[in-house]
Design a protein around this motif. Structure first.
Motif, PDB file in Angstrom:
ATOM      1  N   LEU A 108     -25.007 111.498  46.907  1.00 30.25           N
ATOM      2  CA  LEU A 108     -24.715 110.365  47.794  1.00 30.25           C
ATOM      3  C   LEU A 108     -25.940 109.467  47.965  1.00 30.25           C
ATOM      4  O   LEU A 108     -25.810 108.244  48.033  1.00 30.25           O
ATOM      5  N   LEU A 119     -15.400 109.447  45.588  1.00 35.03           N
ATOM      6  CA  LEU A 119     -15.922 110.790  45.806  1.00 35.03           C
ATOM      7  C   LEU A 119     -15.167 111.748  44.903  1.00 35.03           C
ATOM      8  O   LEU A 119     -13.937 111.851  44.979  1.00 35.03           O
ATOM      9  N   THR A 138     -21.650 108.795  53.979  1.00 34.35           N
ATOM     10  CA  THR A 138     -21.687 108.096  52.698  1.00 34.35           C
ATOM     11  C   THR A 138     -22.243 106.680  52.879  1.00 34.35           C
ATOM     12  O   THR A 138     -22.075 106.085  53.933  1.00 34.35           O
TER      13      THR A 138
END
Ligand SMILES: Nc1ncnc2c1ncn2[C@@H]1O[C@H](COP(=O)(O)OP(=O)(O)OP(=O)(O)O)[C@@H](O)[C@H]1O
Ligand SMILES: [Mg+2]
Length: 248
Positions: free
Chosen positions: A162, A186, A201
């Protein structure tokens, strides 16, 4: 014409996502598609399930070393363009351009220069360009992906991945790339993440690609995804989300 790129940390599912996007476009008559494999360790052809064409690097190398006698009435640049068009032709409703491996940075520069020159012209023939990038961030500074309507960044639900997605986002701004929209995907493969709402995120998660046993098995056996069953969950997830962008 719409240009779609996929970037992300190594092994996060860039090639898988790029392939699913290509499959979705083709099946829903968003054609013709030009798939570009911009990863020097290319495997987009294998993930699609087609024979890899001669790479751009190989073609440039052969033509500049005068391996062929150039037909009269053509100059070297025209002949090069002819060879590129020959190489990229597939018969499944899309063409595949593989950038290839280079010996040193010089040739890649030359290839990118060439690409820049021919790309505009070449791209006009397609409704969609789908670009599978190499891991890392370097490619973003190359001219091949300077202009994109849409950039998908793939990440696994872990911190390093991330953070990498975050850096890619920042880099697109710093390099002043012309990117219409950036979307985070994702990819949960290999992870048993029932919910990911608690993962912080850099961008809102556009969609989540679940672990897909069929994709995993096909990858282990070197089988492509072009003939993935219509009811494949991954295919359905990608298409239903892509559709939102294509027909807002
Ligand atoms: N959702 C998924 N379900 C099952 N397997 C997956 C999924 N996503 C990716 N994989 C598998 O994980 C491996 C890595 O995926 P992929 O090659 O798409 O990543 P990548 O980001 O392109 O890697 P690289 O940085 O090496 O180019 C492949 O074997 C692929 O089949
Ligand atoms: Mg890849």
């Amino acid at each position: 014409m719409m240009r779609i790129g996929v970037a992300g940390k190594g092994g996060t599912g860039k090639t898988t996502l790029a392939t699913l996007i290509i499959v979705a476009l083709l099946r829903n008559n968003h054609r013709p598609v030009l798939a570009i494999d911009a990863d020097p360790n290319s495997n987009l052809a294998e993930t699609l399930g087609v024979v890899a064409p001669k790479s751009l690097v190989e073609i440039v190398d052969e033509v500049t070393r005068n391996k062929y006698s150039i037909p009269s009435g053509m100059d070297k640049t025209q002949y090069l363009e002819f060879q590129i068009r020959e190489a990229i032709t597939e018969d499944e409703g899309f063409d595949l351009l593989v950038m290839g491996k280079t010996e040193g940075p010089g040739c890649y520069c030359y290839c990118n220069h060439l690409l820049r020159e021919h790309m505009e012209r070449l791209q006009r023939n397609y409704a969609f360009i789908v670009l599978d990038n190499e891991a890392g961030l370097e490619h973003l500074s190359r001219r091949t992906s300077r202009q994109l309507d849409l950039l998908f960044i793939t990440a696994l639900p872990d911190r390093v991945s991330l953070l990498s997605a975050q850096r890619i986002c920042e880099m697109t701004e710093r390099l002043e790339l012309e990117i219409g929209e950036i979307k985070l995907v994702l990819n949960q493969y290999g992870k048993n993440f029932p919910q990911c709402s608690y993962v912080s995120t850099p961008l809102p998660v556009f969609f989540t690609l679940p672990f897909d046993e069929e994709i995993w098995q096909r990858s282990l056996n070197g089988k492509g995804l072009l003939d993935l069953p219509e009811d494949s969950n991954s295919y359905q997830v990608v298409w239903s989300n892509l559709k939102k962008i294509l027909t807002p």
